[in-house]
Design a protein around this motif. Structure first.
Motif, PDB file in Angstrom:
ATOM      1  N   LEU A  53      52.119 -56.001  71.639  1.00  0.00           N
ATOM      2  CA  LEU A  53      53.559 -56.372  70.526  1.00  0.00           C
ATOM      3  C   LEU A  53      52.581 -55.761  68.556  1.00  0.00           C
ATOM      4  O   LEU A  53      53.725 -55.872  67.803  1.00  0.00           O
ATOM      5  N   LYS A  54      51.394 -56.742  68.274  1.00  0.00           N
ATOM      6  CA  LYS A  54      50.858 -56.507  67.320  1.00  0.00           C
ATOM      7  C   LYS A  54      50.525 -55.108  67.399  1.00  0.00           C
ATOM      8  O   LYS A  54      50.898 -54.616  65.532  1.00  0.00           O
ATOM      9  N   GLU A  55      50.379 -54.783  67.785  1.00  0.00           N
ATOM     10  CA  GLU A  55      49.545 -53.412  67.700  1.00  0.00           C
ATOM     11  C   GLU A  55      51.401 -52.696  67.366  1.00  0.00           C
ATOM     12  O   GLU A  55      51.081 -51.157  66.871  1.00  0.00           O
ATOM     13  N   VAL A  56      52.119 -52.673  68.276  1.00  0.00           N
ATOM     14  CA  VAL A  56      53.651 -52.150  67.115  1.00  0.00           C
ATOM     15  C   VAL A  56      53.825 -52.921  66.026  1.00  0.00           C
ATOM     16  O   VAL A  56      54.716 -51.284  65.022  1.00  0.00           O
ATOM     17  N   ILE A  57      53.946 -54.020  65.743  1.00  0.00           N
ATOM     18  CA  ILE A  57      53.956 -54.570  64.461  1.00  0.00           C
ATOM     19  C   ILE A  57      52.899 -53.500  63.444  1.00  0.00           C
ATOM     20  O   ILE A  57      53.606 -53.434  62.029  1.00  0.00           O
ATOM     21  N   GLU A  58      51.752 -53.073  63.547  1.00  0.00           N
ATOM     22  CA  GLU A  58      50.082 -52.967  63.169  1.00  0.00           C
ATOM     23  C   GLU A  58      51.376 -51.546  62.532  1.00  0.00           C
ATOM     24  O   GLU A  58      51.112 -50.725  61.569  1.00  0.00           O
ATOM     25  N   LYS A  59      52.332 -50.789  63.500  1.00  0.00           N
ATOM     26  CA  LYS A  59      52.691 -49.097  63.166  1.00  0.00           C
ATOM     27  C   LYS A  59      53.643 -48.799  62.829  1.00  0.00           C
ATOM     28  O   LYS A  59      54.569 -48.283  61.822  1.00  0.00           O
ATOM     29  N   ILE A  60      54.464 -50.061  62.120  1.00  0.00           N
ATOM     30  CA  ILE A  60      56.081 -50.290  61.546  1.00  0.00           C
ATOM     31  C   ILE A  60      55.614 -50.610  60.189  1.00  0.00           C
ATOM     32  O   ILE A  60      55.145 -52.475  59.946  1.00  0.00           O
ATOM     33  N   ASP A  67      58.773 -51.374  58.213  1.00  0.00           N
ATOM     34  CA  ASP A  67      60.078 -52.718  57.959  1.00  0.00           C
ATOM     35  C   ASP A  67      59.564 -53.888  58.881  1.00  0.00           C
ATOM     36  O   ASP A  67      60.345 -53.269  59.779  1.00  0.00           O
ATOM     37  N   ILE A  68      60.471 -54.674  58.178  1.00  0.00           N
ATOM     38  CA  ILE A  68      60.061 -56.215  59.188  1.00  0.00           C
ATOM     39  C   ILE A  68      60.284 -57.524  58.602  1.00  0.00           C
ATOM     40  O   ILE A  68      60.964 -57.537  57.516  1.00  0.00           O
ATOM     41  N   VAL A  69      61.296 -57.743  59.216  1.00  0.00           N
ATOM     42  CA  VAL A  69      62.119 -58.637  59.344  1.00  0.00           C
ATOM     43  C   VAL A  69      61.847 -59.583  59.638  1.00  0.00           C
ATOM     44  O   VAL A  69      62.037 -59.504  61.414  1.00  0.00           O
ATOM     45  N   ILE A  70      61.785 -60.687  59.940  1.00  0.00           N
ATOM     46  CA  ILE A  70      61.879 -62.074  60.880  1.00  0.00           C
ATOM     47  C   ILE A  70      63.144 -62.737  60.742  1.00  0.00           C
ATOM     48  O   ILE A  70      62.787 -63.783  59.619  1.00  0.00           O
ATOM     49  N   MET A  71      63.385 -63.190  61.643  1.00  0.00           N
ATOM     50  CA  MET A  71      64.982 -63.661  61.226  1.00  0.00           C
ATOM     51  C   MET A  71      64.750 -65.606  61.255  1.00  0.00           C
ATOM     52  O   MET A  71      64.146 -66.277  61.611  1.00  0.00           O
ATOM     53  N   ASN A  72      65.630 -66.651  60.619  1.00  0.00           N
ATOM     54  CA  ASN A  72      65.790 -67.843  60.372  1.00  0.00           C
ATOM     55  C   ASN A  72      65.514 -68.374  61.326  1.00  0.00           C
ATOM     56  O   ASN A  72      65.037 -70.100  61.473  1.00  0.00           O
ATOM     57  N   SER A  73      66.073 -68.512  62.207  1.00  0.00           N
ATOM     58  CA  SER A  73      66.208 -69.001  63.258  1.00  0.00           C
ATOM     59  C   SER A  73      65.830 -68.630  64.180  1.00  0.00           C
ATOM     60  O   SER A  73      67.042 -67.537  64.639  1.00  0.00           O
ATOM     61  N   ILE A 121      61.504 -61.031  65.954  1.00  0.00           N
ATOM     62  CA  ILE A 121      61.618 -60.619  64.865  1.00  0.00           C
ATOM     63  C   ILE A 121      62.549 -58.773  64.995  1.00  0.00           C
ATOM     64  O   ILE A 121      61.957 -58.296  65.573  1.00  0.00           O
ATOM     65  N   PHE A 122      62.791 -58.033  63.711  1.00  0.00           N
ATOM     66  CA  PHE A 122      63.490 -57.136  63.710  1.00  0.00           C
ATOM     67  C   PHE A 122      62.344 -56.084  63.180  1.00  0.00           C
ATOM     68  O   PHE A 122      61.757 -56.357  61.951  1.00  0.00           O
ATOM     69  N   LEU A 123      62.044 -55.061  63.917  1.00  0.00           N
ATOM     70  CA  LEU A 123      61.691 -53.556  63.053  1.00  0.00           C
ATOM     71  C   LEU A 123      62.258 -52.435  63.116  1.00  0.00           C
ATOM     72  O   LEU A 123      62.959 -52.494  63.770  1.00  0.00           O
ATOM     73  N   GLY A 124      61.722 -51.759  62.367  1.00  0.00           N
ATOM     74  CA  GLY A 124      62.861 -50.315  61.652  1.00  0.00           C
ATOM     75  C   GLY A 124      63.311 -50.395  60.592  1.00  0.00           C
ATOM     76  O   GLY A 124      63.839 -51.228  59.965  1.00  0.00           O
ATOM     77  N   CYS A 160      67.354 -63.877  57.722  1.00  0.00           N
ATOM     78  CA  CYS A 160      66.348 -63.393  57.564  1.00  0.00           C
ATOM     79  C   CYS A 160      65.474 -63.292  56.321  1.00  0.00           C
ATOM     80  O   CYS A 160      65.622 -63.166  54.958  1.00  0.00           O
ATOM     81  N   HIS A 161      64.164 -63.075  56.264  1.00  0.00           N
ATOM     82  CA  HIS A 161      63.264 -62.487  54.976  1.00  0.00           C
ATOM     83  C   HIS A 161      62.454 -61.841  56.064  1.00  0.00           C
ATOM     84  O   HIS A 161      61.878 -61.387  57.009  1.00  0.00           O
ATOM     85  N   LYS A 162      61.964 -61.021  54.383  1.00  0.00           N
ATOM     86  CA  LYS A 162      60.893 -59.777  55.025  1.00  0.00           C
ATOM     87  C   LYS A 162      59.712 -60.220  55.344  1.00  0.00           C
ATOM     88  O   LYS A 162      59.405 -60.980  54.529  1.00  0.00           O
ATOM     89  N   ALA A 163      59.141 -59.772  56.080  1.00  0.00           N
ATOM     90  CA  ALA A 163      57.424 -60.022  56.454  1.00  0.00           C
ATOM     91  C   ALA A 163      56.500 -58.954  56.733  1.00  0.00           C
ATOM     92  O   ALA A 163      56.657 -57.950  56.625  1.00  0.00           O
TER      93      ALA A 163
END
Length: 273
Positions: free
Chosen positions: A74-81, A83-89, A108-111, A122-125
């Motif tokens: 998961l961390k490898e995928v995150i590292e390559k993208i 646009d990242i947001v994390i939902m508040n709940s 976590i939503f990516l893309g 959500c908030h940008k992360a």
């Protein structure tokens, strides 16, 4: 006064019908027409892979001088993208009013499509914050799924769905994918076990406490037959929740060489948003 968005309306609807999800899922086995409608409307082109919770997993996968544990995928995928947001709940846990796992650990939503998610949800992360969020979910005893889920683009009213990659952190009591046993195989097969992962039981250590049978397994792969706990590998999604619940260390998660290829191939496919 804040303007009510389509996402707000959809959240209200989801909260209202969340506990009907099992009944709706059963309909996919009762009627081919209903199955096609539900598949087309909610699961079209879905491709979801389960990433095990790693708290009790010590073994790493060695490949090309690198070491991986499942959450590193998961961390490898995150590292390559970017646009990242994390939902508040977590929508599932808040809808189910979960008492056993944190409701504030959201997906976590990516893309690029993640930019269109309403900011009140959500908030940008940063990449570091998202990677830390994965560790937080892991420590809370949650397993992870990564993939494209059409239903996420629908309830948040964002498009195109191809530009949205989801990392969910799932508990055994509330996860939407807990409906797997009720879904028709043509839909449930879209949720995959990570290649090469196998859950094994050592019955010499097992004391038949039955804790692994108490609604821990989302895919109902664990049973008690012939006076022993048994795991159906065809049903198992390899989430690792049963490994965490077993205090006798009788259940273990194992890898084989297929896991290495799976990591590489999934990374290549999923980051091509």
């Amino acid at each position: 006064m804040r303007k009510i968005s389509f996402a707000d309306i959809n959240i209200f609807i989801v909260n209202y019908i969340f506990n009907w999800r099992f009944r709706i899922a059963k309909l996919t086995k009762q009627s081919k027409i209903i199955r096609k409608i539900i598949d087309k409307g909610l699961f079209e082109d879905d491709d979801v892979t389960v990433i095990p919770n790693t708290i009790k997993i010590n073994k790493t996968i060695e490949a090309e001088k690198s070491e991986f544990i499942p959450t590193d995928i998961l961390k490898e995928v995150i590292e390559k993208i970017d646009d990242i947001v994390i939902m508040n709940s977590c929508l599932c846990r808040t809808s189910n009013n979960c008492k056993d796992y944190p409701q504030d650990i959201g997906c976590i939503f990516l893309g690029p499509t993640s930019r269109k998610i309403p900011q009140n949800l959500c908030h940008k992360a940063s990449k570091k914050e998202a990677q830390d969020h994965v560790d937080k979910a892991d420590a809370a005893g949650l397993s992870h799924i990564i993939g494209r889920n059409k239903i996420d683009s629908i309830w948040m009213n964002v498009k195109p769905k191809e530009g949205l990659l989801t990392i969910c952190h799932c508990c055994p009591c509330c996860c939407l994918w807990k409906v797997i046993p009720q879904l028709d195989d043509k839909i449930s097969d879209k949720m995959h076990k990570l290649d090469g992962v196998e859950i094994a039981i050592d019955n010499s250590k097992c004391i038949d406490c039955m804790k692994c049978l108490n609604e821990i397994c989302m895919s109902e792969a664990i049973s008690f037959k012939d006076n022993a706990i048994q795991i159906n590998q065809n049903k198992c999604r390899g989430c690792g929740l049963c490994v965490n619940i077993c205090k006798q260390n009788a259940i273990t998660l194992k890898y084989n060489d297929k896991s290495i290829d799976s990591i590489v191939n999934k990374l290549q496919n999923l980051v091509e948003l």
